[in-house]
Motif scaffolding. Structure first.
Motif, PDB file in Angstrom:
ATOM      1  N   GLU A  42      -6.631  -1.898   0.722  1.00  0.00           N
ATOM      2  CA  GLU A  42      -6.320  -0.684   1.476  1.00  0.00           C
ATOM      3  C   GLU A  42      -7.344  -0.435   2.582  1.00  0.00           C
ATOM      4  OE1 GLU A  42      -3.837   2.056   2.679  1.00  0.00           O
ATOM      5  OE2 GLU A  42      -3.409   0.778   0.963  1.00  0.00           O
ATOM      6  N   SER A  43      -8.618  -0.718   2.309  1.00  0.00           N
ATOM      7  CA  SER A  43      -9.654  -0.512   3.333  1.00  0.00           C
ATOM      8  C   SER A  43      -9.433  -1.430   4.530  1.00  0.00           C
ATOM      9  CB  SER A  43     -11.051  -0.713   2.743  1.00  0.00           C
ATOM     10  OG  SER A  43     -11.204  -2.039   2.267  1.00  0.00           O
ATOM     11  N   SER A  44      -8.965  -2.659   4.297  1.00  0.00           N
ATOM     12  CA  SER A  44      -8.676  -3.585   5.401  1.00  0.00           C
ATOM     13  C   SER A  44      -7.510  -3.083   6.229  1.00  0.00           C
ATOM     14  CB  SER A  44      -8.344  -4.976   4.860  1.00  0.00           C
ATOM     15  OG  SER A  44      -9.449  -5.543   4.216  1.00  0.00           O
ATOM     16  N   LYS A  45      -6.461  -2.605   5.566  1.00  0.00           N
ATOM     17  CA  LYS A  45      -5.296  -2.077   6.271  1.00  0.00           C
ATOM     18  C   LYS A  45      -5.696  -0.904   7.155  1.00  0.00           C
ATOM     19  CE  LYS A  45      -1.913  -3.189   2.704  1.00  0.00           C
ATOM     20  NZ  LYS A  45      -0.928  -2.646   1.772  1.00  0.00           N
ATOM     21  N   GLU A  46      -6.459   0.013   6.601  1.00  0.00           N
ATOM     22  CA  GLU A  46      -6.887   1.188   7.361  1.00  0.00           C
ATOM     23  C   GLU A  46      -7.735   0.784   8.556  1.00  0.00           C
ATOM     24  OE1 GLU A  46      -8.835   3.780   4.579  1.00  0.00           O
ATOM     25  OE2 GLU A  46      -6.964   4.179   3.489  1.00  0.00           O
ATOM     26  N   ARG A  47      -8.626  -0.161   8.357  1.00  0.00           N
ATOM     27  CA  ARG A  47      -9.510  -0.612   9.445  1.00  0.00           C
ATOM     28  C   ARG A  47      -8.693  -1.226  10.588  1.00  0.00           C
ATOM     29  NH1 ARG A  47     -15.230  -1.928  10.796  1.00  0.00           N
ATOM     30  NH2 ARG A  47     -14.825  -2.945  12.749  1.00  0.00           N
ATOM     31  N   ILE A  48      -7.739  -2.091  10.250  1.00  0.00           N
ATOM     32  CA  ILE A  48      -6.905  -2.725  11.274  1.00  0.00           C
ATOM     33  C   ILE A  48      -6.108  -1.669  12.036  1.00  0.00           C
ATOM     34  CG2 ILE A  48      -4.899  -4.231  11.635  1.00  0.00           C
ATOM     35  CD1 ILE A  48      -6.060  -5.946   9.285  1.00  0.00           C
ATOM     36  N   GLN A  49      -5.528  -0.717  11.337  1.00  0.00           N
ATOM     37  CA  GLN A  49      -4.746   0.329  11.988  1.00  0.00           C
ATOM     38  C   GLN A  49      -5.624   1.199  12.887  1.00  0.00           C
ATOM     39  OE1 GLN A  49      -3.043   1.863   8.350  1.00  0.00           O
ATOM     40  NE2 GLN A  49      -1.049   0.964   8.823  1.00  0.00           N
ATOM     41  N   GLN A  50      -6.821   1.549  12.428  1.00  0.00           N
ATOM     42  CA  GLN A  50      -7.743   2.356  13.239  1.00  0.00           C
ATOM     43  C   GLN A  50      -8.149   1.600  14.504  1.00  0.00           C
ATOM     44  OE1 GLN A  50     -10.917   3.134  10.489  1.00  0.00           O
ATOM     45  NE2 GLN A  50      -9.908   4.927   9.588  1.00  0.00           N
ATOM     46  N   VAL A  51      -8.462   0.323  14.355  1.00  0.00           N
ATOM     47  CA  VAL A  51      -8.876  -0.486  15.500  1.00  0.00           C
ATOM     48  C   VAL A  51      -7.733  -0.587  16.503  1.00  0.00           C
ATOM     49  CG1 VAL A  51      -9.438  -2.855  16.193  1.00  0.00           C
ATOM     50  CG2 VAL A  51     -10.677  -1.779  14.307  1.00  0.00           C
ATOM     51  N   PHE A  52      -6.508  -0.821  16.031  1.00  0.00           N
ATOM     52  CA  PHE A  52      -5.370  -0.940  16.935  1.00  0.00           C
ATOM     53  C   PHE A  52      -5.135   0.365  17.689  1.00  0.00           C
ATOM     54  CE2 PHE A  52      -0.757  -1.220  17.886  1.00  0.00           C
ATOM     55  CZ  PHE A  52      -0.825  -2.302  18.743  1.00  0.00           C
ATOM     56  N   GLU A  53      -5.238   1.494  17.012  1.00  0.00           N
ATOM     57  CA  GLU A  53      -5.073   2.792  17.681  1.00  0.00           C
ATOM     58  C   GLU A  53      -6.158   2.990  18.739  1.00  0.00           C
ATOM     59  OE1 GLU A  53      -2.540   5.016  17.542  1.00  0.00           O
ATOM     60  OE2 GLU A  53      -1.594   3.433  16.358  1.00  0.00           O
TER      61      GLU A  53
END
Length: 117
Positions: free
Chosen positions: A59-70
């Motif tokens: 879950e932490s990886s998913k959140e990080r990728i989404q934050q970076v993309f935004e």
């Protein structure tokens, strides 16, 4: 010679994995080093057309990728994610179309070479 043949040749020549992910988090391209890494070394099944989150299931990886993309939507800069177990620096690089719209990103790896004096 067709442009897609040239581009694939260039990307396959880069000696580290490159994975292009579109703006829906779907994997659309993997160079030959990425295919080897994910299929042979890590044992994943086919990934093209699947979610990047099939490879990043924490879950932490998913959140990080989404934050970076935004964040890339507004500033457009590459983002350093960290260093892999193989001592490779991992970056996410934004990709824009001809009109400047963010259409996705690619993960790229580089050998982590520290400067020693």
């Amino acid at each position: 010679m067709e442009m897609d043949v040239i581009m694939k040749g260039i990307l396959d020549s880069y000696p580290y994995p490159i994975v292009f992910v579109d703006d829906t988090y779907t994997i659309r391209f993997m160079n030959r080093y990425a295919e080897y890494h994910y299929y042979q070394e890590r044992g994943y099944g086919p990934l093209l057309g699947k979610s990047i989150f099939d490879c990043h299931d924490r879950e932490s990886s998913k959140e990080r990728i989404q934050q970076v993309f935004e964040k890339m939507k507004s500033d457009g800069k590459e983002v350093f994610l960290g260093v892999s177990a193989r001592n490779q620096r991992i970056y996410i690089q934004p990709v824009r179309d001809g009109q400047g719209k963010l259409i996705g990103f690619f993960e790229r790896f580089e050998l982590n070479q520290e400067v020693r004096r």
